[in-house]
Every structure is written in C-alpha cells, then in structure tokens.
Design an enzyme around this catalytic site. Structure first.
Site, mmCIF file in Angstrom:
data_model
loop_
_atom_site.group_PDB
_atom_site.id
_atom_site.type_symbol
_atom_site.label_atom_id
_atom_site.label_comp_id
_atom_site.label_asym_id
_atom_site.label_seq_id
_atom_site.Cartn_x
_atom_site.Cartn_y
_atom_site.Cartn_z
ATOM 1 N N GLY A 110 0.829 -1.203 0.000
ATOM 2 C CA GLY A 110 0.000 0.000 0.000
ATOM 3 C C GLY A 110 0.860 1.246 0.000
ATOM 4 O O GLY A 110 1.714 1.416 0.870
ATOM 5 N N GLY A 148 -1.998 6.638 2.327
ATOM 6 C CA GLY A 148 -2.598 6.528 3.644
ATOM 7 C C GLY A 148 -1.671 5.914 4.671
ATOM 8 O O GLY A 148 -0.545 6.371 4.895
ATOM 9 N N GLY A 202 -0.058 3.033 4.657
ATOM 10 C CA GLY A 202 1.161 2.464 4.104
ATOM 11 C C GLY A 202 2.233 3.524 3.928
ATOM 12 O O GLY A 202 3.408 3.307 4.267
ATOM 13 N N SER A 255 -8.981 -4.257 11.525
ATOM 14 C CA SER A 255 -9.866 -3.127 11.769
ATOM 15 C C SER A 255 -10.802 -3.464 12.918
ATOM 16 O O SER A 255 -11.047 -4.643 13.226
ATOM 17 C CB SER A 255 -10.680 -2.838 10.498
ATOM 18 O OG SER A 255 -11.780 -2.011 10.760
ATOM 19 N N TYR A 315 -16.428 -6.422 3.833
ATOM 20 C CA TYR A 315 -15.267 -5.745 4.415
ATOM 21 C C TYR A 315 -14.995 -6.267 5.828
ATOM 22 O O TYR A 315 -13.849 -6.603 6.167
ATOM 23 C CB TYR A 315 -15.497 -4.237 4.451
ATOM 24 C CG TYR A 315 -14.348 -3.493 5.094
ATOM 25 C CD1 TYR A 315 -13.134 -3.348 4.434
ATOM 26 C CD2 TYR A 315 -14.474 -2.953 6.373
ATOM 27 C CE1 TYR A 315 -12.071 -2.679 5.018
ATOM 28 C CE2 TYR A 315 -13.421 -2.282 6.967
ATOM 29 C CZ TYR A 315 -12.221 -2.146 6.285
ATOM 30 O OH TYR A 315 -11.168 -1.491 6.884
#
Length: 300
Positions: free
Chosen positions: A18, A21, A23, A147, A172
């Site tokens: 990533g 953000g 990453g 998350s 998700y």
C-alpha cells in the site's frame, strides 16, 4: 496528538503493502528511523510519487517501489520471486493495503470477491511466498492490519469469499476478521514449527485514510466530514499501532494492538482485543486449510 516513533531501524528491511494513507505513513516513519523500505502497490505512478515524497521528507531515505497487484495471485507470486532473487532476508512484512466497501461486487483475477482477495487472501499468499526470507531473519515480524470492523463480522465458513449475497460492509468486516485470524494462527504455527516469526495484528482505530474513497454517497460524507473530526484521528496517528506492532520491544507474539483512547478509535497505541471467534483454534485451523487451497500455497 504525537505519533509513535519507532526505534532505530538501521540495517533492517521492511516490506509495506500500500502506497497511500497508512502504508505511506508507516514507510515514512520507518525510513526516518533509518530502515530500508520497499513499498509495494499496483500503480507505478502513485508508487513513484510516494517514494519521491518520502525522499523529500526524509533526506537520505533508502526507499524503493515494487509493483504488486494484490488483486492477482500471479502478481503476488511474481513479486515474491523477485524479492527471493534479490534479497537475503526480510525483517518486517506489513500486510496493510486494502479495499473498503466497493458498492458493487468486484472480482479479483482469480474470481474472488475483491475485499476477500485483496485484504486477506493475497496477503496470506504473500506471507507464504516470502516465508523463506522471513525465516532467514530471527525474530522477523509479520503485521496484519485489521480493523475494529472485525467485531461486526458475521462469520460463515461456507461463505468465506463473501460471494453469496454480496453486501459491501459485510464483506469488508469479514475480510478484516480473516486477517485477524491469520495473524493469530500464524503465530501458533510458527511456534509449533520453529519458524522464528513474531506475528501480530494492528488496527488504526478510526483514521482518515484513502480507503473512504472506495465507499460512496452519504456514508462517505458522514464518515469523513462529521464523525472523523469528532472521534477519529489522522492517518499519521493511525499508523502508530502498526509501527508499534512492527518495532516495539514491548509486544507479545500473536497479540493485537490499536489505539487505547475512546472506543479504541484514537489515542496512543497499546493492546487491543480480538473478536471472540478469533480465539477459536478449530475455526482458525479450518480457515487456514481452506485459504491454502484457495491461494495455491503451502506453509512450511
């Protein structure tokens, strides 16, 4: 709010998936601490921009970009093969890149629902492919970025890929639960097999990242314009639990780390709690076997 600063990373190599953000923030902090960093992502232009920005913010940074499309297991294999051919060992693998709640069903190259495929299965495969390099460095760490959404997942072993009755949010949450299970089970298997890994999970709380761009409409507006300023934190602050898990000497293998403030949405990094099902060893083992089959990899 001051972000966590990692100790010296001189002589280490970190792989971060990533380029934006979290990453980007993780790679920047590791670079500032003197570590060598490879940022991995699918877009070469974006990756080059991230490398240039890190180089400008941290003069002398040893940071590079490699193409890795997590929506393709072939790309995962190709990326890992290049690293196995060019590197002797990897100190840290940070499985961070992700997709959040695309409004319509999207599929990876192999036909998996994209959140399952990108957030979880590709990272499961990537870790297996890089296992020789990780085992070559005693105490190497693997950090899976999960998350708070893991606590809201409705687990269904027969619908791991979320392909039946697609719902953006449920898919998700499910992918993030699977990442947490992976982190917990990887530590167990490393201990049993003597791989020498430290496997951890981390979550950023409620952090302002580019993941919200994949959502849409009123949900994105409410999240970014109303809730985030009141309850959340910046991407830089959200990267602190990930950096803590990746670099702090004060961690426990297999554990989860996240913000310790209000409802774990913001604040200084510290221990967090997994969703209850993550501690079910039989479920984790079943998920692991199915994941090996789906990813076409074998650990060990």
């Amino acid at each position: 709010m001051q972000s966590y600063r990692p100790p010296s990373q001189n002589g280490t190599l970190s792989i971060v998936t990533g380029t934006g953000g979290l990453g980007y923030e993780v790679a920047l902090a590791l670079s500032r601490a003197g570590g060598r960093v490879i940022l991995a992502g699918r877009n070469a232009k974006t990756g080059a921009g991230a490398v240039a920005a890190i180089a400008a913010a941290a003069p002398g940074a040893d940071v590079a970009f490699e193409v890795l499309d997590l929506a393709s297991l072939r790309s995962v294999r190709d990326f890992a093969a290049r690293l196995r051919g060019s590197e002797q060992a990897v100190d840290r693998l940070i499985n961070n890149a992700g997709v959040m709640s695309p409004p319509r069903l999207e599929l990876t190259s192999e036909g998996h629902e994209v959140q399952f495929g990108v957030n979880y299965l590709a990272h499961f495969a990537l870790t297996a492919e890089l296992l020789p390099l990780l085992r070559a460095r005693p105490g190497a760490r693997v950090v899976n970025v999960t998350s708070l959404a893991q606590h809201y997942a409705k687990f269904d072993i027969e619908n791991l890929r979320s392909e039946k009755g697609y719902h953006p949010g449920r898919a998700y949450c499910g992918s993030k639960l699977l990442q947490a299970m992976f982190a917990r089970e990887l530590q167990k298997r490393s201990d049993a097999a003597g791989w020498g890994l430290t496997s951890l999970s981390a979550h950023p709380g409620f952090a302002g990242t580019n993941l919200f761009e994949t959502g849409g409409g009123m949900s994105r507006f409410v999240s970014t314009r109303i809730l985030l300023p009141l309850l959340g934190q910046s991407a830089s602050a959200g990267s602190s639990p990930i950096l803590f898990a990746a670099t702090s000497p004060e961690i426990d293998g297999g554990a989860l780390y996240g913000p310790t403030g209000f409802m774990q949405m913001r604040g200084a990094p510290g221990p967090g709690k997994y969703a209850k099902i993550v501690e079910d060893q039989a479920v984790r083992s079943d998920v692991w076997r199915r994941s090996e089959d789906l990813a076409g990899v074998r650990y060990g």
